[in-house]
Design a protein around this motif. Structure first.
Motif, PDB file in Angstrom:
ATOM      1  N   ARG A 212       0.833  -1.209   0.000  1.00 19.43           N
ATOM      2  CA  ARG A 212       0.000   0.000   0.000  1.00 19.43           C
ATOM      3  C   ARG A 212       0.867   1.257   0.000  1.00 19.43           C
ATOM      4  O   ARG A 212       0.513   2.268  -0.601  1.00 19.43           O
ATOM      5  CB  ARG A 212      -0.953   0.001   1.199  1.00 19.43           C
ATOM      6  CG  ARG A 212      -2.125  -0.964   1.040  1.00 19.43           C
ATOM      7  CD  ARG A 212      -3.238  -0.688   2.033  1.00 19.43           C
ATOM      8  NE  ARG A 212      -4.354  -1.594   1.829  1.00 19.43           N
ATOM      9  CZ  ARG A 212      -5.308  -1.427   0.920  1.00 19.43           C
ATOM     10  NH1 ARG A 212      -5.268  -0.360   0.118  1.00 19.43           N
ATOM     11  NH2 ARG A 212      -6.288  -2.301   0.800  1.00 19.43           N
TER      12      ARG A 212
ATOM     13  N   ILE B 264       2.096   1.857  -3.582  1.00 22.80           N
ATOM     14  CA  ILE B 264       1.140   2.354  -4.582  1.00 22.80           C
ATOM     15  C   ILE B 264       0.357   3.571  -4.094  1.00 22.80           C
ATOM     16  O   ILE B 264      -0.618   3.981  -4.731  1.00 22.80           O
ATOM     17  CB  ILE B 264       0.154   1.237  -5.002  1.00 22.80           C
ATOM     18  CG1 ILE B 264      -0.719   0.808  -3.818  1.00 22.80           C
ATOM     19  CG2 ILE B 264       0.898   0.053  -5.592  1.00 22.80           C
ATOM     20  CD1 ILE B 264      -1.830  -0.169  -4.209  1.00 22.80           C
ATOM     21  N   ARG B 265       0.808   4.137  -2.978  1.00 21.32           N
ATOM     22  CA  ARG B 265       0.123   5.324  -2.467  1.00 21.32           C
ATOM     23  C   ARG B 265       0.148   6.431  -3.525  1.00 21.32           C
ATOM     24  O   ARG B 265       1.199   6.794  -4.048  1.00 21.32           O
ATOM     25  CB  ARG B 265       0.803   5.800  -1.186  1.00 21.32           C
ATOM     26  CG  ARG B 265       0.133   6.978  -0.517  1.00 21.32           C
ATOM     27  CD  ARG B 265       0.577   7.081   0.930  1.00 21.32           C
ATOM     28  NE  ARG B 265       2.028   7.035   1.085  1.00 21.32           N
ATOM     29  CZ  ARG B 265       2.795   8.113   1.094  1.00 21.32           C
ATOM     30  NH1 ARG B 265       2.259   9.326   0.941  1.00 21.32           N
ATOM     31  NH2 ARG B 265       4.089   8.006   1.257  1.00 21.32           N
TER      32      ARG B 265
ATOM     33  N   PHE C 105      -1.343   6.182  -6.454  1.00 19.75           N
ATOM     34  CA  PHE C 105      -1.629   5.604  -7.773  1.00 19.75           C
ATOM     35  C   PHE C 105      -3.117   5.709  -8.076  1.00 19.75           C
ATOM     36  O   PHE C 105      -3.960   5.648  -7.181  1.00 19.75           O
ATOM     37  CB  PHE C 105      -1.233   4.125  -7.815  1.00 19.75           C
ATOM     38  CG  PHE C 105       0.237   3.877  -8.023  1.00 19.75           C
ATOM     39  CD1 PHE C 105       1.207   4.720  -7.495  1.00 19.75           C
ATOM     40  CD2 PHE C 105       0.666   2.771  -8.740  1.00 19.75           C
ATOM     41  CE1 PHE C 105       2.553   4.484  -7.677  1.00 19.75           C
ATOM     42  CE2 PHE C 105       2.003   2.513  -8.935  1.00 19.75           C
ATOM     43  CZ  PHE C 105       2.961   3.376  -8.395  1.00 19.75           C
ATOM     44  N   ARG C 106      -3.449   5.882  -9.351  1.00 23.59           N
ATOM     45  CA  ARG C 106      -4.847   5.775  -9.783  1.00 23.59           C
ATOM     46  C   ARG C 106      -5.261   4.314  -9.680  1.00 23.59           C
ATOM     47  O   ARG C 106      -4.484   3.402  -9.924  1.00 23.59           O
ATOM     48  CB  ARG C 106      -5.012   6.245 -11.223  1.00 23.59           C
ATOM     49  CG  ARG C 106      -4.782   7.736 -11.405  1.00 23.59           C
ATOM     50  CD  ARG C 106      -4.945   8.152 -12.858  1.00 23.59           C
ATOM     51  NE  ARG C 106      -6.265   7.857 -13.385  1.00 23.59           N
ATOM     52  CZ  ARG C 106      -6.509   6.904 -14.273  1.00 23.59           C
ATOM     53  NH1 ARG C 106      -5.526   6.139 -14.728  1.00 23.59           N
ATOM     54  NH2 ARG C 106      -7.732   6.698 -14.714  1.00 23.59           N
ATOM     55  N   LYS C 107      -6.529   4.113  -9.306  1.00 22.41           N
ATOM     56  CA  LYS C 107      -7.087   2.767  -9.160  1.00 22.41           C
ATOM     57  C   LYS C 107      -6.242   1.910  -8.208  1.00 22.41           C
ATOM     58  O   LYS C 107      -5.966   0.739  -8.474  1.00 22.41           O
ATOM     59  CB  LYS C 107      -7.188   2.081 -10.524  1.00 22.41           C
ATOM     60  CG  LYS C 107      -8.073   2.813 -11.523  1.00 22.41           C
ATOM     61  CD  LYS C 107      -8.177   2.066 -12.839  1.00 22.41           C
ATOM     62  CE  LYS C 107      -9.085   2.799 -13.817  1.00 22.41           C
ATOM     63  NZ  LYS C 107      -9.179   2.080 -15.119  1.00 22.41           N
ATOM     64  N   SER C 108      -5.837   2.508  -7.110  1.00 16.87           N
ATOM     65  CA  SER C 108      -4.978   1.794  -6.169  1.00 16.87           C
ATOM     66  C   SER C 108      -5.649   0.554  -5.579  1.00 16.87           C
ATOM     67  O   SER C 108      -4.995  -0.471  -5.359  1.00 16.87           O
ATOM     68  CB  SER C 108      -4.529   2.733  -5.042  1.00 16.87           C
ATOM     69  OG  SER C 108      -5.640   3.251  -4.335  1.00 16.87           O
ATOM     70  N   GLU C 109      -6.963   0.642  -5.330  1.00 17.61           N
ATOM     71  CA  GLU C 109      -7.671  -0.512  -4.766  1.00 17.61           C
ATOM     72  C   GLU C 109      -7.738  -1.660  -5.757  1.00 17.61           C
ATOM     73  O   GLU C 109      -7.634  -2.832  -5.389  1.00 17.61           O
ATOM     74  CB  GLU C 109      -9.079  -0.112  -4.312  1.00 17.61           C
ATOM     75  CG  GLU C 109      -9.104   0.733  -3.048  1.00 17.61           C
ATOM     76  CD  GLU C 109      -8.401   0.048  -1.882  1.00 17.61           C
ATOM     77  OE1 GLU C 109      -8.547  -1.194  -1.736  1.00 17.61           O
ATOM     78  OE2 GLU C 109      -7.692   0.740  -1.128  1.00 17.61           O
TER      79      GLU C 109
ATOM     80  N   MET D  75      -4.396  -3.201  -5.716  1.00 17.50           N
ATOM     81  CA  MET D  75      -4.225  -3.954  -4.486  1.00 17.50           C
ATOM     82  C   MET D  75      -4.930  -5.300  -4.560  1.00 17.50           C
ATOM     83  O   MET D  75      -4.416  -6.316  -4.060  1.00 17.50           O
ATOM     84  CB  MET D  75      -4.780  -3.140  -3.311  1.00 17.50           C
ATOM     85  CG  MET D  75      -4.225  -3.506  -1.960  1.00 17.50           C
ATOM     86  SD  MET D  75      -2.458  -3.119  -1.848  1.00 17.50           S
ATOM     87  CE  MET D  75      -1.871  -4.636  -1.159  1.00 17.50           C
TER      88      MET D  75
END
Length: 419
Positions: free
Chosen positions: A380, A383-384, A386-390, A393
Motif C-alpha cells: 500500500r 502504490i500510495r 496511484f490511480r485505481k490503487s484498490e 491492491m
C-alpha cells in the motif's frame, strides 16, 4: 560455496555494492560473503550509514577528552575505517614474518605488558635525558601513554608499542636516542623517541627472564568492510579526500598516499604518518535498496569507484529453506513478484524479498497474518497516490493467495516448477 561468484567479483573489483529490492537479504548476504572469504569477527567490520554519519566517524577527527588537570581538551582519533585499515596492514606485515620472529615478538609482548602493569601499579618514575620525569598512565590500543608534568601543554605522550616490540625483537643497539630515528629511517627525531628509548632499555634490564613462547604462523587474510545502506549517508561528507584512496587502481600503493584533513596531527610513528592508503587486503562491500531515492544524492565520483550487482529475490530464496513451509513460501513470493513486475510504476525494484517471508517462522506459518501485518502495508505504501490503487491492491492480493474469489490455501506441491 554458495556466494563464490560474488566473492570473485569483489576480489576483482575491490569495491562492490549489492543492490536490489527491499528484503532480498543483501545485508545477510554481505556478511555471508565475508565469512566464506575466510574472515573471522576480527577481519570484518559492519557499519550502517545514516544522515548524521560523517568524516570524523569514518576517517578521523578531533574528539573531546578530559585532561589530567580536570580541563576539557581534544585529541585526534582514528575513525572506524582507518582503524580497520591499520589492522589489515598489521596482518600483512605479520603474515610475512617467520614463526621464530613471531615467537620472539609474543614473548617480548608479554614482558612489555608486565612492565606496563608493574609501572602503573607502583607509580614508577622514569627519567629522561633532559632530567624531567614521566610515569606510564595506560596502554591505549597500540600506544603506551606516558605522563610528563614538565610538558603542561601536552602532558600525555603516546609511544608506539609496536616500535618498542620491534626494537626488542631485533635486539637493536641503543646508545643514544638518535639510534631509534636511524633504525626506523626517519628524517627527524620525535618526542616519543626519547620515551621509547628509556622504556626499551628499562625492559631489557628487567630482572626476570623473557619466557620464549611458541607462536603459530600468521595467515594473510582478507579484511571486508561492510557498509549497510551505503546511500543513506552523504558520501562526500563521510569519505572526504578518500574518494581518491578507495579507487581500486590505487589499492595497496604505499607510494601514492592521501593527506587527510588532520594529517598535521598524525604522529610520525603512525603507519599513516606520510599519508593514508588502503592496503591490498581490504575490500569494501556495500548494500543499497533500489527504491531508496537517496541514491540520487550519491556523488557520481563515488558511484563509479564501485561495481554494482543487482540481487534479485530468487538469488537469495534459499534463506527460506529452514522454514517448514519453504516450498509454499517460495511459490507465493514468485507469484506476487510476477504481478508486481507487471504494474506500471513499480517493476522489479519493488519486488518483495525472502526476508519478509522469514516471518512465517515466527507466526506459525500463517500466510494470512503475514499478508495483513507485513506484506499488505508495504504494498500500500508502494502504490500510495496511484490511480485505481484498490484495483491494483486486489490484483496483488489475488496473486498472493492464488485466487480471484477467496483466500484458498496453497499446497506445498503447487508451482514447484516455477522456481
Amino acid at each position: 560455496m554458495m556466494y563464490q561468484k560474488y566473492i570473485d567479483l569483489l576480489k576483482e573489483s575491490k569495491n562492490l555494492v549489492l543492490t536490489g529490492a527491499p528484503g532480498t537479504g543483501k545485508t545477510f548476504m554481505a556478511q555471508a560473503i565475508a565469512r566464506e572469504m575466510g574472515c573471522s569477527k576480527d577481519e570484518m567490520c559492519f557499519v550502517q550509514f545514516h544522515p548524521s554519519y560523517d568524516y570524523t566517524d569514518f576517517v578521523e577527527g578531533l574528539r573531546p577528552i578530559m585532561m589530567s588537570d580536570g580541563q576539557m581538551g581534544f585529541e585526534r582519533k582514528d575513525g572506524l575505517f582507518k582503524e580497520f585499515c591499520k589492522k589489515a596492514i598489521k596482518n600483512l606485515i605479520d603474515s610475512a614474518k617467520s614463526i621464530e620472529n613471531l615467537s620472539k615478538e609474543l614473548s617480548w609482548e608479554n614482558k612489555l605488558q608486565q612492565f606496563i602493569d608493574d609501572s602503573i601499579d607502583n607509580d614508577t618514575k622514569f627519567k629522561l635525558s633532559n632530567g624531567s620525569e614521566f610515569t606510564i598512565d595506560e596502554i591505549k590500543g597500540r600506544n603506551i601513554i606516558a605522563h610528563n608534568d614538565s610538558n603542561p601543554k601536552t602532558p600525555l605522550i603516546p609511544i608506539n608499542a609496536d616500535e618498542i616490540i620491534e626494537l626488542l625483537t631485533n635486539n637493536v643497539p641503543l646508545n643514544i636516542v638518535r639510534d631509534i630515528r636511524t633504525y626506523f629511517n626517519r628524517k627527524f627525531g620525535t618526542q616519543p623517541d626519547s620515551y621509547a628509548f628509556i622504556i626499551t632499555k628499562a625492559i631489557r634490564e628487567m630482572k626476570y627472564k623473557t619466557q620464549v613462547i611458541s607462536a603459530n604462523k600468521i595467515e594473510r587474510k582478507p579484511f571486508v568492510f561492510i557498509i549497510d545502506e551505503i546511500n543513506r549517508g552523504e558520501a562526500s561528507k563521510i569519505f572526504g579526500e578518500l574518494f581518491y584512496a578507495i579507487d581500486p587502481g590505487y589499492r595497496g600503493k604505499k607510494d601514492i598516499r592521501v593527506k587527510t584533513q588532520y594529517q598535521n596531527l598524525v604522529p610520525e610513528t603512525d603507519v599513516f604518518a606520510e599519508g593514508f592508503y588502503i592496503p591490498e587486503n581490504v575490500f569494501i562491500l556495500g548494500t543499497m535498496n533500489d527504491i531508496d531515492r537517496s541514491i540520487e544524492s550519491m556523488d557520481f565520483a563515488m558511484r563509479r569507484r564501485f561495481t554494482w550487482k543487482e540481487i534479485k529475490p530468487e538469488d537469495t530464496q534459499s534463506m527460506l529453506d529452514k522454514l517448514e513451509c519453504a516450498t509454499k513460501a517460495k511459490n507465493v513470493m514468485v507469484r506476487l513478484n510476477n504481478e508486481i513486475s507487471k504494474i506500471e510504476g513499480l517493476g522489479p525494484a519493488y519486488q518483495v524479498g525472502p526476508s519478509y517471508f522469514l516471518k512465517l517462522g515466527d507466526n506459525g506459518g500463517n500466510f494470512e497474518k503475514l499478508w495483513n501485518m507485513n506484506i499488505e502495508p508495504l504494498l500500500r505504501e508502494y502504490i500510495r497516490g496511484f490511480r485505481k490503487s484498490e484495483e491494483i491492491m486486489e490484483k496483488l492480493r489475488n496473486a498472493y493467495f492464488d485466487t480471484k474469489e477467496s483466500n484458498s490455501n496453497i499446497n506445498d506441491n503447487e508451482l514447484v516448477d516455477e522456481n
